[in-house]
Design an enzyme around this catalytic site. Structure first.
Site, short mmCIF file in Angstrom:
data_model
loop_
_atom_site.label_atom_id
_atom_site.label_comp_id
_atom_site.label_asym_id
_atom_site.label_seq_id
_atom_site.Cartn_x
_atom_site.Cartn_y
_atom_site.Cartn_z
N ARG A 82 0.83 -1.20 0.00
CA ARG A 82 0.00 0.00 0.00
C ARG A 82 0.87 1.25 0.00
O ARG A 82 1.99 1.25 0.50
CB ARG A 82 -0.91 -0.04 1.23
CG ARG A 82 -1.97 1.04 1.27
CD ARG A 82 -3.01 0.73 2.33
NE ARG A 82 -3.91 1.85 2.51
CZ ARG A 82 -3.75 2.78 3.43
NH1 ARG A 82 -2.72 2.72 4.26
NH2 ARG A 82 -4.62 3.77 3.54
N ARG A 86 0.31 4.10 12.51
CA ARG A 86 1.62 3.72 13.05
C ARG A 86 1.55 3.68 14.57
O ARG A 86 0.70 4.32 15.18
CB ARG A 86 2.69 4.72 12.63
CG ARG A 86 2.88 4.87 11.12
CD ARG A 86 3.87 5.97 10.82
NE ARG A 86 3.98 6.23 9.39
CZ ARG A 86 4.65 7.24 8.86
NH1 ARG A 86 5.25 8.11 9.67
NH2 ARG A 86 4.71 7.40 7.56
N LYS A 142 4.51 -7.86 10.80
CA LYS A 142 3.78 -8.03 9.54
C LYS A 142 4.00 -9.41 8.93
O LYS A 142 5.13 -9.79 8.62
CB LYS A 142 4.18 -6.94 8.55
CG LYS A 142 3.28 -6.90 7.32
CD LYS A 142 3.41 -5.59 6.59
CE LYS A 142 2.47 -5.51 5.41
NZ LYS A 142 2.48 -4.19 4.75
#
Length: 334
Positions: A135, A332, A200
């Site tokens: 993204r 974040r 992630k």
């Protein structure tokens, strides 16, 4: 006769030692031709062990993707929705390839399992991506034969409004697929990341073509780390995780992803994100935690409070509660 890297890997993938002579005989080429292809493996971050008198091997082996194995592993309802499955070798990205197929109007290739010559319901997988994207234009590191790089194409009526929250619903489907194979501690980060132990594991990238208020097609890109090789670790610019400790098959994982995601894509116009909202919130990585919301030219700190029925993120800011949609918004840790 020439030999490709993939043909060589189909032999070496078993993890056993093979002499140069045996490889040449198996592939009907000279030992020189074999050596030329072996020399390319380091560029693909594939570990090759060479032992005098025994030959070459890939420690632990390497599983290549198989359309036949993947389609055989599909749940019946997903199998009925899949119109074409193509496994590619090295390309720029599966999303870019899918977009080119849309521009051509049909699947233009011989190496796929097909029911109908149509892009709707098509799936594309690759062994390696040279230009994988996440993204906001971020790079998605895509080493050869180690992870899953998948794109799906689906056609919708009603334009972009029908698709609100779709990336979050796909995230729920991806999480279901991974946890069904015995992996725990999988959470979801708004709007399109899949985390394991807070790092992630995978990402989702949606791209739309066509009429934004009428008939449109959506390319759903999914990247999932299965076994990240040590040679690319330093190129990953954020905390990451993979599934190496579970020893999962890439073909089994690809089938699990298709089995969960295809039904979501098919039913989404009727139900939208609402049926997935509670499940998404139950596994929201930042629920009731302090986060930083970054928009073009501004960063704000607040408390994440879940999502709305359209997939917008709810955040309590000092000036009050606000809802944020996708686009150029990112989340974040503060």
């Amino acid at each position: 006769m020439t030999v490709t890297v993939r043909q060589l890997l189909e032999v070496l993938g078993d993890g056993n030692f093979h002499s140069g002579e045996a490889l040449g005989k198996a592939l009907s080429v000279s030992r020189t031709a074999i050596w030329k292809q072996l020399s390319k493996l380091s560029d693909l971050h594939i570990d090759l062990e060479s032992v005098r008198g025994r030959g070459y091997r890939i420690p632990g082996g390497l599983e290549l993707l198989s359309p036949e194995e993947i389609t055989a592993g599909l749940k019946p309802d997903a199998g009925a929705l899949l119109t074409a499955l193509q496994v590619l070798d090295t390309i720029d990205s599966t999303n870019a390839y899918a977009r080119r197929q849309l521009e051509q109007g049909s699947v233009q290739a011989d190496d796929y399992v097909s029911v109908h010559a149509s892009t709707h319901g098509s799936a594309y997988l690759a062994e390696c991506q040279t230009g994988g994207r996440g993204r906001l234009g971020r790079t998605w590191v895509s080493p050869y034969g180690r992870n899953v790089y998948l794109s799906l194409v689906w056609e919708y009526e009603g334009g972009a409004t029908v698709l609100e929250g779709l990336s979050l619903a796909v995230g729920v489907a991806v999480r279901r697929a991974v946890t069904a194979l015995g992996v725990a501690d999988i959470t979801l980060k708004w709007p399109n990341d899949v985390l394991r132990d807070g790092r992630k594991l995978g990402g989702i990238l949606l791209e739309m073509t066509g009429d934004p208020v009428g008939t449109c097609r959506v390319i759903v890109g999914i990247g999932l780390n299965i076994n990240v090789p040590s040679g690319v670790v330093e190129t990953i610019g954020q905390p990451w995780h993979d599934l190496a400790d579970h020893g999962l098959s890439r073909n089994v994982m690809a089938a699990a992803l298709l089995s969960e995601v295809l039904p979501v894509l098919e039913s989404y116009p009727q139900h939208g994100f609402a049926p997935y909202r509670q499940e998404w919130e139950e596994h929201h990585a930042h629920r009731d935690q302090e986060i930083q919301i970054c928009t073009p030219g501004r960063a704000s700190t607040g408390i994440a409070r879940g999502v709305a029925d359209n997939g917008a993120l709810c955040v309590d800011l000092p000036e009050g509660r606000k809802y944020f949609s996708g686009g150029e918004v990112s989340v974040r840790a503060p």
